[in-house]
Motif scaffolding. Structure first.
Motif, PDB file in Angstrom:
ATOM      1  N   LEU A 296       0.846  -1.202   0.000  1.00  0.00           N
ATOM      2  CA  LEU A 296       0.000   0.000   0.000  1.00  0.00           C
ATOM      3  C   LEU A 296       0.882   1.252   0.000  1.00  0.00           C
ATOM      4  O   LEU A 296       2.033   1.197   0.443  1.00  0.00           O
ATOM      5  CB  LEU A 296      -0.892   0.020   1.251  1.00  0.00           C
ATOM      6  CG  LEU A 296      -2.025  -1.005   1.339  1.00  0.00           C
ATOM      7  CD1 LEU A 296      -2.676  -0.947   2.733  1.00  0.00           C
ATOM      8  CD2 LEU A 296      -3.067  -0.762   0.257  1.00  0.00           C
TER       9      LEU A 296
ATOM     10  N   GLU B 150      -0.951   5.389   3.567  1.00  0.00           N
ATOM     11  CA  GLU B 150      -2.045   4.502   4.011  1.00  0.00           C
ATOM     12  C   GLU B 150      -1.559   3.575   5.117  1.00  0.00           C
ATOM     13  O   GLU B 150      -2.273   3.317   6.083  1.00  0.00           O
ATOM     14  CB  GLU B 150      -2.572   3.670   2.839  1.00  0.00           C
ATOM     15  CG  GLU B 150      -3.691   4.360   2.097  1.00  0.00           C
ATOM     16  CD  GLU B 150      -4.307   3.481   1.031  1.00  0.00           C
ATOM     17  OE1 GLU B 150      -4.760   2.367   1.347  1.00  0.00           O
ATOM     18  OE2 GLU B 150      -4.316   3.924  -0.134  1.00  0.00           O
TER      19      GLU B 150
ATOM     20  N   GLN C  27      -1.391   5.156   8.508  1.00  0.00           N
ATOM     21  CA  GLN C  27      -2.672   5.286   9.225  1.00  0.00           C
ATOM     22  C   GLN C  27      -2.803   4.210  10.292  1.00  0.00           C
ATOM     23  O   GLN C  27      -3.551   4.382  11.243  1.00  0.00           O
ATOM     24  CB  GLN C  27      -3.861   5.084   8.280  1.00  0.00           C
ATOM     25  CG  GLN C  27      -3.766   5.796   6.974  1.00  0.00           C
ATOM     26  CD  GLN C  27      -4.671   6.999   6.925  1.00  0.00           C
ATOM     27  OE1 GLN C  27      -5.870   6.826   6.992  1.00  0.00           O
ATOM     28  NE2 GLN C  27      -4.092   8.166   6.822  1.00  0.00           N
TER      29      GLN C  27
ATOM     30  N   SER D 288      -8.307  -0.562  11.271  1.00  0.00           N
ATOM     31  CA  SER D 288      -7.586   0.213  10.252  1.00  0.00           C
ATOM     32  C   SER D 288      -6.254  -0.454   9.914  1.00  0.00           C
ATOM     33  O   SER D 288      -5.737  -0.306   8.813  1.00  0.00           O
ATOM     34  CB  SER D 288      -7.372   1.661  10.702  1.00  0.00           C
ATOM     35  OG  SER D 288      -6.411   1.702  11.728  1.00  0.00           O
TER      36      SER D 288
ATOM     37  N   GLY E 281      -5.908  -2.727   6.675  1.00  0.00           N
ATOM     38  CA  GLY E 281      -5.843  -2.174   5.316  1.00  0.00           C
ATOM     39  C   GLY E 281      -7.153  -2.154   4.576  1.00  0.00           C
ATOM     40  O   GLY E 281      -8.207  -1.893   5.161  1.00  0.00           O
ATOM     41  N   GLU E 282      -7.096  -2.478   3.272  1.00  0.00           N
ATOM     42  CA  GLU E 282      -8.260  -2.261   2.413  1.00  0.00           C
ATOM     43  C   GLU E 282      -9.314  -3.354   2.533  1.00  0.00           C
ATOM     44  O   GLU E 282     -10.482  -3.137   2.288  1.00  0.00           O
ATOM     45  CB  GLU E 282      -7.788  -2.144   0.962  1.00  0.00           C
ATOM     46  CG  GLU E 282      -7.073  -0.819   0.744  1.00  0.00           C
ATOM     47  CD  GLU E 282      -6.576  -0.623  -0.667  1.00  0.00           C
ATOM     48  OE1 GLU E 282      -6.248  -1.621  -1.329  1.00  0.00           O
ATOM     49  OE2 GLU E 282      -6.514   0.537  -1.094  1.00  0.00           O
TER      50      GLU E 282
END
Ligand code: GA4
Length: 330
Positions: free
Chosen positions: A76, A80, A83, A124, A127-128
């Motif tokens: 990533l 990101e 975060q 968080s 990740g995605e």
């Protein structure tokens, strides 16, 4: 806003080349399906504090699925990943290790190994695709914890002590303070220019917990220190696990098992991904030599302490410090 600058290459520890490419062939390989594995495990813990296990029963797909999820996360964009940081104590970390100035050529995710604990931040962290990543982590940790417990029960058997879950119950406890770590050591192309020197990925240290279970991809880098203080390179094996004796197991066996010093060197060409489960006891657990292991008249080599006290002291230390030294009786 305070912007923390990233450490430059010069700030990393460089060490003289120590024939990093020639692998050590003496690492004990324990086949968990063999009846004599108990005695071989004891011998390996006494001689090296380190060994490899095969026929471990952990499904290969748990290992490969988590590796690919980890790689997705580490691919990533930097902002990101940030975060999910800082790792205080759980989250994403980059180059800085611990709180006391250690740095390494590494990025990582530190997670609690207690699956019930999912805070906002842990979500968080994933990740995605949080659900997929989270379930890959959970499946992997559950299977590896089971295998670690099997190893600990075989060790109790090999040591001829009862109950057989004397060590493993600490990892199975709901309050067990276990940690999970995903490490990514990116290739460092500048390394070739450092002619004959190596860049530290993760500096030398011992693990404070009871036992650590490490699995890596096929990129080399892990080294262990032998009893005579020399460093040897561990041949990577993506299908097996490496077991590391931690400081707490050293204390529980009154020094009969040795926690092994280990480190990771960066690679100039290939990235290394490792996943490590650190099996720790509950915070309130008193860490002391097991009475059943003490010979007549044998005294504890260590002062009394709880895991909470040891952990607190460990987090104040630098990686390479001799953490058990503070707890040894004079
Ligand atoms: C070493 C074993 C585990 O990776 C770890 C590490 C922890 C961290 O990365 O935050 C520590 C290190 C480890 C020992 C001393 C302290 C704490 C970094 C450091 C300088 C998660 C752990 O439990 O102890």
């Amino acid at each position: 806003m305070v912007v923390l600058s990233k450490p430059a290459l010069e700030q990393f520890s460089l060490i003289r080349s120590c024939k990093a490419t020639s692998f050590f062939s003496g690492i004990p390989i324990i086949d968990l399906s063999k009846p004599n594995s108990n005695t071989l495990l004891v011998k390996a813990c006494e001689e090296f504090g380190f060994f490899k296990v095969i026929n471990h029963g952990v499904p290969t797909q748990f290992m490969t699925r988590l590796e690919s999820e980890a790689l997705k996360f580490f691919s990533l964009p930097q902002f990101e990943k940030e975060q999910a940081g800082p790792p205080d104590p759980f989250g994403y970390g980059n180059k800085r290790i611990g709180l006391n100035g250690d740095v390494g050529w590494i990025e990582y995710l530190l997670l609690t190994a207690n699956s019930e604990f999912i805070s906002q931040k842990s979500l968080s962290i994933f990740g995605e695709n949080p659900e997929i990543f989270h379930s890959a982590v959970n499946d992997y940790i559950s299977a590896v914890r089971m295998m670690a417990c099997e190893v600990l029960e075989l060790l109790a058997d090999g040591l001829e002590i009862l109950p057989k879950n004397v060590f493993s119950k600490l990892l199975m406890d709901e309050e067990s303070d276990s940690v999970f770590r995903l490490n990514h050591y990116p290739p460092c192309p500048d390394l070739q220019a450092l002619s004959g020197r190596n860049l530290i990925g993760f500096g030398e240290h011992t693990d404070p917990q009871i036992i650590s279970v490490l699995r890596s991809n096929s990129t080399s880098g892990l080294q262990i220190s032998l009893k005579d203080g020399s460093w040897v390179s561990v041949p990577p094996d993506q299908n097996s696990f490496f077991i590391i004796v931690g400081d707490s197991l050293q204390v529980m066996t009154n020094g009969r098992f040795k926690s092994v010093r280990h480190r990771v060197l960066a690679n100039s060409l290939k990235s290394r991904v490792s996943m490590i489960y650190f099996g720790g006891p509950p915070l309130s657990e008193r860490i002391a030599p097991l009475a059943s292991l003490m010979e007549e008249g044998e005294e504890s080599l260590y002062r009394e302490f709880t895991w909470c006290e040891y952990k607190r002291s460990a987090y104040k230390s630098r990686l390479a410090d001799n953490r058990l030294g503070h707890f040894e009786k004079m």
